[in-house]
Write a protein that holds these residues in place. Structure first.
Motif, PDB file in Angstrom:
ATOM      1  N   LYS A 122      11.116   2.902  11.125  1.00 25.34           N
ATOM      2  CA  LYS A 122      11.739   1.793  10.384  1.00 25.34           C
ATOM      3  C   LYS A 122      11.393   1.896   8.894  1.00 25.34           C
ATOM      4  O   LYS A 122      12.249   1.686   8.029  1.00 25.34           O
ATOM      5  N   ILE A 123      10.150   2.209   8.619  1.00 24.52           N
ATOM      6  CA  ILE A 123       9.723   2.362   7.221  1.00 24.52           C
ATOM      7  C   ILE A 123      10.433   3.551   6.583  1.00 24.52           C
ATOM      8  O   ILE A 123      10.918   3.475   5.450  1.00 24.52           O
ATOM      9  N   PHE A 124      10.510   4.642   7.321  1.00 27.88           N
ATOM     10  CA  PHE A 124      11.183   5.835   6.801  1.00 27.88           C
ATOM     11  C   PHE A 124      12.665   5.568   6.541  1.00 27.88           C
ATOM     12  O   PHE A 124      13.216   6.004   5.527  1.00 27.88           O
ATOM     13  N   ASN A 125      13.300   4.816   7.444  1.00 24.19           N
ATOM     14  CA  ASN A 125      14.707   4.448   7.240  1.00 24.19           C
ATOM     15  C   ASN A 125      14.869   3.615   5.969  1.00 24.19           C
ATOM     16  O   ASN A 125      15.828   3.800   5.215  1.00 24.19           O
ATOM     17  N   PHE A 126      13.940   2.680   5.736  1.00 26.74           N
ATOM     18  CA  PHE A 126      13.997   1.875   4.513  1.00 26.74           C
ATOM     19  C   PHE A 126      13.871   2.765   3.274  1.00 26.74           C
ATOM     20  O   PHE A 126      14.656   2.646   2.330  1.00 26.74           O
ATOM     21  N   ILE A 127      12.894   3.653   3.285  1.00 32.48           N
ATOM     22  CA  ILE A 127      12.659   4.525   2.128  1.00 32.48           C
ATOM     23  C   ILE A 127      13.895   5.359   1.801  1.00 32.48           C
ATOM     24  O   ILE A 127      14.193   5.622   0.637  1.00 32.48           O
ATOM     25  N   ASN A 128      14.637   5.735   2.835  1.00 32.63           N
ATOM     26  CA  ASN A 128      15.815   6.587   2.639  1.00 32.63           C
ATOM     27  C   ASN A 128      17.123   5.815   2.544  1.00 32.63           C
ATOM     28  O   ASN A 128      18.189   6.412   2.455  1.00 32.63           O
ATOM     29  N   ARG A 147       0.810  -1.215   0.000  1.00 36.62           N
ATOM     30  CA  ARG A 147       0.000   0.000   0.000  1.00 36.62           C
ATOM     31  C   ARG A 147       0.843   1.264   0.000  1.00 36.62           C
ATOM     32  O   ARG A 147       0.345   2.351  -0.195  1.00 36.62           O
ATOM     33  N   LEU A 148       2.128   1.103   0.265  1.00 39.53           N
ATOM     34  CA  LEU A 148       3.013   2.242   0.415  1.00 39.53           C
ATOM     35  C   LEU A 148       3.631   2.612  -0.930  1.00 39.53           C
ATOM     36  O   LEU A 148       4.260   1.790  -1.575  1.00 39.53           O
ATOM     37  N   ASP A 149       3.426   3.857  -1.337  1.00 35.10           N
ATOM     38  CA  ASP A 149       4.072   4.365  -2.544  1.00 35.10           C
ATOM     39  C   ASP A 149       5.318   5.125  -2.099  1.00 35.10           C
ATOM     40  O   ASP A 149       5.216   6.241  -1.587  1.00 35.10           O
TER      41      ASP A 149
END
Length: 159
Positions: free
Chosen positions: A38-44, A1-3
């Motif tokens: 954790k999600i933000f770290n992955f995205i970056n 669901r995450l773009d």
């Protein structure tokens, strides 16, 4: 669901969680275990940035693949087996980069009592199968295979 291309801040992830709750896609309990940082770290991460730059990103893709046991398991005892195994699976994510495929599998295992090497060993066969499925499906090379280990916010290139 995450773009990934739409997430610019941790607040964007919080807003997405709220939206998914309102739409009834996830319960409050399910959303409570999601760690926005954790999600933000992955995205970056490096791999996250590469995904954002890819024109073709595929998430949660099912596959079915027929393989000989010796193609999966390297033990001598499987070389004599002549019946195929039908393998079903769901690939977390893959994307195209320079006409080749990059495969990524997310893992949430705790590394408290183990090492990165043990996690790689644990999932090596699974990743080899995913790689074979993609190469057969697209008739293109998988140039890299990664695990993303959420416990330590790290991408690991599988050799």
């Amino acid at each position: 669901r995450l773009d990934l291309k739409q997430i610019k801040s941790i607040n964007d992830i919080v807003l997405l969680k709220d939206e998914l709750k309102v739409k009834g896609i996830f319960t409050e309990k399910e959303l409570s275990v999601i760690q926005e940082n954790k999600i933000f770290n992955f995205i970056n991460s490096n791999i996250g940035k590469r995904i954002k730059n890819s024109p073709y990103v595929f998430k949660e893709r099912q596959f079915v693949l027929s393989l000989m046991p010796c193609d999966i398991y390297k033990e001598e005892k499987y070389k004599e087996v002549e019946e195929n195994i039908l393998v079903h699976g769901i690939i977390d994510l893959y994307f195209f980069e320079d006409e080749e495929i990059v495969l990524l599998d997310y893992k949430t295992d705790s590394l408290k009592n183990t090492s990165v090497e043990k996690i790689i060993e644990k999932y090596k066969i699974q990743l080899d199968i995913y790689k074979k499925a993609l190469e057969k499906s697209y008739n293109k090379k998988v140039k890299e295979v990664y695990l993303y280990l959420y416990d330590i916010d790290k991408e690991v290139l599988i050799k």
